[in-house]
Design an enzyme around this catalytic site. Structure first.
Site, PDB file in Angstrom:
ATOM      1  CB  CYS A 196      -2.564   1.161   4.639  1.00 38.59           C
ATOM      2  SG  CYS A 196      -2.406  -0.244   3.563  1.00 38.59           S
ATOM      3  CG  ASN A 202      -7.236   0.093  -1.750  1.00 36.50           C
ATOM      4  OD1 ASN A 202      -8.138   0.658  -1.701  1.00 36.50           O
ATOM      5  ND2 ASN A 202      -6.541   0.724  -1.893  1.00 36.50           N
ATOM      6  CG  ASP A 203      -5.424  -5.662  -3.929  1.00 39.38           C
ATOM      7  OD1 ASP A 203      -6.121  -5.535  -5.222  1.00 39.38           O
ATOM      8  OD2 ASP A 203      -4.002  -5.093  -3.665  1.00 39.38           O
ATOM      9  NE  ARG A 236      -7.423  -0.968  -6.917  1.00 40.99           N
ATOM     10  CZ  ARG A 236      -6.238  -1.643  -5.891  1.00 40.99           C
ATOM     11  NH1 ARG A 236      -5.460  -2.395  -5.578  1.00 40.99           N
ATOM     12  NH2 ARG A 236      -5.236  -0.408  -6.105  1.00 40.99           N
ATOM     13  NE  ARG A 244       2.937  -2.427  -1.546  1.00 43.59           N
ATOM     14  CZ  ARG A 244       1.261  -1.723  -2.272  1.00 43.59           C
ATOM     15  NH1 ARG A 244       0.333  -1.741  -1.181  1.00 43.59           N
ATOM     16  NH2 ARG A 244       1.750  -1.405  -3.533  1.00 43.59           N
ATOM     17  CG  HIS A 302       1.154  14.950 -15.947  1.00 47.80           C
ATOM     18  ND1 HIS A 302       2.072  14.091 -17.554  1.00 47.80           N
ATOM     19  CD2 HIS A 302       1.757  14.449 -14.377  1.00 47.80           C
ATOM     20  CE1 HIS A 302       3.217  13.639 -16.672  1.00 47.80           C
ATOM     21  NE2 HIS A 302       2.902  14.098 -15.544  1.00 47.80           N
TER      22      HIS A 302
HETATM   23  C1  PEP Z   1      -4.697  -1.615  -0.786  1.00 52.61           C
HETATM   24  O1  PEP Z   1      -4.665  -2.761  -1.931  1.00 52.61           O
HETATM   25  O2  PEP Z   1      -5.456  -1.501  -0.105  1.00 52.61           O
HETATM   26  C2  PEP Z   1      -3.565  -1.019  -1.053  1.00 52.61           C
HETATM   27  C3  PEP Z   1      -3.106  -0.390   0.221  1.00 52.61           C
HETATM   28  O3  PEP Z   1      -2.601  -1.925  -1.515  1.00 52.61           O
HETATM   29  P1  PEP Z   1      -2.668  -0.962  -3.240  1.00 52.61           P
HETATM   30  O4  PEP Z   1      -3.733  -0.262  -3.676  1.00 52.61           O
HETATM   31  O5  PEP Z   1      -0.908  -0.665  -3.638  1.00 52.61           O
HETATM   32  O6  PEP Z   1      -3.192  -2.932  -4.033  1.00 52.61           O
HETATM   33 MG    MG Z   2      -3.165  -3.593  -2.957  1.00 52.48          MG
END
Ligand code: PEP
Ligand code: MG
Length: 600
Positions: free
Chosen positions: A508, A460-461, A471, A338, A195
């Site tokens: 994404c 990311n994943d 991560r 999603r 915040h």
């Molecule tokens: C990702 O893993 O790149 C993704 C878009 O999903 P999240 O970051 O919500 O795990």
């Molecule tokens: Mg993900």
């Protein structure tokens, strides 16, 4: 890094210089004080008086926030006021006073530390982020109960605007000072979504968080150069360092002006190829910024917020209302919902799973939805109904095999039949997309593409699971990077698989919000990106500087690279032929922990 330099996470951009004001914003020492049984009533009354006084104080800070930054930001204080009025919590403190004959301050401290420990262990990032709010309240209540004026913590020496440094920045702390008395904020704890970070951004005050060891390294009054864009602090800066920082600030403003001019332009490369830029929506508040920054639809609606802080599941109607609102805001564009990406502690109370040794490899995302068809069915029904109001589509996270897609299709068919039987207006079909986030999905990309309606890379994943690097682990931040040749080859394989099948493909994950990574993706052939709303102008500007013929050659070089250093060299070299890297660097968004090492 020399010992004069400290690094953390830049959470509010800009450069600030000033003497350090080290605020020991922590729980005061609470003396042990045994009370007689007959005194418990009085202690409970003191507790309630203190709660009322702190509530009045927070209400005043809320009013100040409303005046200085606006009504939305002022709501941040509602979270603290709500915690303060939490009856379960207060009853817990009262019980401690009553049963253990503790003074009000001892009982409150005990309870606050207990809850804090519970939240700190939680795998829910949101809960961990609320720790600063909890501490903020506890500190204020204890000072109140001990009769010590809290203002003594904030006394400045001299007249220059200060760099406030604290172990933890509670939102109230950011507003405790008059704007002209503060040049910047920094803290050991906290992330971009804390915040206090949100408030610092809204106030336009540079801020760096996650500066471990800062409380011992920074002496009160020492001159500090704070860089909220790159997340660094330099103690006793030299005149060269100050000159360089000011130059960077000028470049940042120049870029900002260029980006402002780009509002309303399309994302089209120098050779005339159009690139699609959509927005990611994690919270309802992001809808407006995404629309205002010209997002062409929403490439990722993270629906987990619907479950946060709740004890019961959101209803079909509630989900429908939100999906419909998103669809109406982006007429004619895809809205990609999603399905719940639950995992770890992100569970509503009725579905709290038993503790797992490896939650990231555990019962999460599509696995939960398929194992709990009731939970999934409600969401699918809301999606089918929302599809009557726009191009609403469904996307599945953490896919590892075709069976998961096929089972979802069956559930969608069943839900459509049920809705029709009930006479509820709804679509009888929804495009189903697969998120490629696991090595299994990447390897099976062509088979998955053949059976899906679209594919989106969750970079990311995908990075996390390809490299076996958590991560969220700050210690591994340097190793968490999609510039690794294994991730690059995986990205190429996914792109090539979708090309062969002729399936729409997007990215994404955070890569799509990071300019250097977007250049790499363009070089690899990607053309659709779903982006964090604040990054949309910068990515649009970047796309307009790129010549794809030259970028493709970079793609070839990157695919031939066998080390991360070679990848970085090729990408930076290629990008520098298109844009001034220094200019780009100055305009980069503050980095979040998970973005921390995205850029070489
Ligand atoms: C990702 O893993 O790149 C993704 C878009 O999903 P999240 O970051 O919500 O795990
Ligand atoms: Mg993900």
């Amino acid at each position: 890094m020399t010992r004069r330099q400290l690094s953390g996470i830049g959470v509010s951009p800009g450069v600030a210089i000033g003497p350090a004001l080290v605020v020991h914003w922590g729980l005061p020492k609470v003396p042990e004080r045994a009370i007689a049984e007959s005194e418990t009533g009085r202690e409970i009354a003191r507790l309630h008086d203190a709660i009322a006084a702190v509530a009045a104080n927070l209400t005043e800070l809320r009013r100040r926030a409303e005046q200085r930054v606006g009504p939305d930001e002022a709501k941040i204080f509602d979270a603290q006021l709500l915690m303060l009025r939490d009856e379960d919590f207060t009853r817990g403190v009262e019980r401690l006073i009553h049963d253990n004959q503790l003074s009000a301050e001892q009982a409150f401290e005990f309870k606050a530390l207990e809850v804090r420990a519970l939240w700190a262990q939680s795998s829910s990032e949101r809960l961990r982020q609320r720790i600063a709010d909890l501490s903020g309240i506890a500190i204020r209540i204890l000072y109140q109960l001990l009769g010590q004026p809290i203002e003594t913590l904030f006394e400045r020496v001299g007249k220059d605007p200060v760099i406030v440094f604290a172990r933890e920045l509670a939102p109230g702390l950011t507003l405790q000072f008059d704007r002209e008395h503060v040049a910047g904020f920094a803290s050991e704890e906290g992330t971009r979504t804390s915040h206090a970070a949100i408030l610092a951004r809204s106030l336009g005050i540079p801020c760096v968080m996650g500066v471990f060891g800062g409380m011992t390294a920074i002496s009160p009054g020492a001159p500090v150069l704070l860089d909220g864009t790159h997340g660094t602090l330099v103690l006793h800066p030299t005149s060269d360092e100050i000159r360089e920082a000011r130059g960077q600030e000028r470049r940042r403003h120049a870029l900002e002006r260029a980006l402002e001019k780009g509002i309303g332009q399309t994302a089209i490369t120098l050779d005339g190829t159009s690139v699609t830029l959509r927005g990611n929506v994690d919270l309802p508040e992001e809808l407006e910024p995404a629309a205002q920054h010209g997002a062409e639809g929403v490439g990722l609606v993270r629906t987990e917020f619907l479950l946060m802080g709740r004890t019961e599941l959101p209803t079909e109607e509630e989900q429908l209302r939100f999906f419909e609102k998103v669809a109406r805001r982006f007429p004619g564009h895809p809205i990609i919902i999603r399905s719940y990406d639950l995992g770890g502690d992100k569970f509503p109370a009725p579905f709290r799973p038993p503790p797992e040794a490896n939650p990231f490899l555990g019962w999460r995302a599509i696995r939960v939805c398929l194992d709990q068809p009731e939970l999934f069915r409600t969401q699918i029904r809301a999606v089918l109904r929302a599809r009557l109001h726009g191009d609403v589509q469904l996307m599945l996270p953490l896919i590892t095999g075709l069976e998961e897609v096929e089972r979802t299709r069956e559930l969608v068919r069943e839900a459509a039949v049920e809705l029709a039987r009930q006479g509820i207006p709804a679509a009888d079909y929804v495009p189903i997309g697969v998120m490629i986030e696991t090595p299994a999905a990447a390897i099976l990309a062509e088979q998955l593409a053949a059976r899906s309606d679209f594919v989106s890379v969750g970079s990311n994943d995908l990075t996390q699971y390809t490299l076996a690097v958590d991560r969220g682990n700050a210690r591994l931040a340097d190793r968490f990077t999609p510039f690794h040749p294994a991730v690059i080859r995986s990205l190429h394989h996914i792109w090539d698989s979708c090309r062969r099948v002729g399936l729409p493909l997007s990215v994404c994950g955070e890569m799509a919000s990071e300019p250097v990574a977007v250049f790499l993706l363009l070089a690899l052939g990607y053309r659709v990106f779903s982006i964090a709303p604040p990054a949309l102008p910068l990515i649009r500007w970047l796309v307009r500087q790129i010549d794809l013929d030259r970028a493709r050659q970079v793609g070839d070089r990157v695919l031939a690279a066998s080390t991360m250093a070679d990848v970085v060299h090729a990408v930076e070299g290629g990008l520098s032929e298109h844009v001034n890297l220094k200019l780009l660097d100055a305009g980069r968004l503050p980095k979040s922990r998970r973005q921390a090492s995205f850029t070489p």
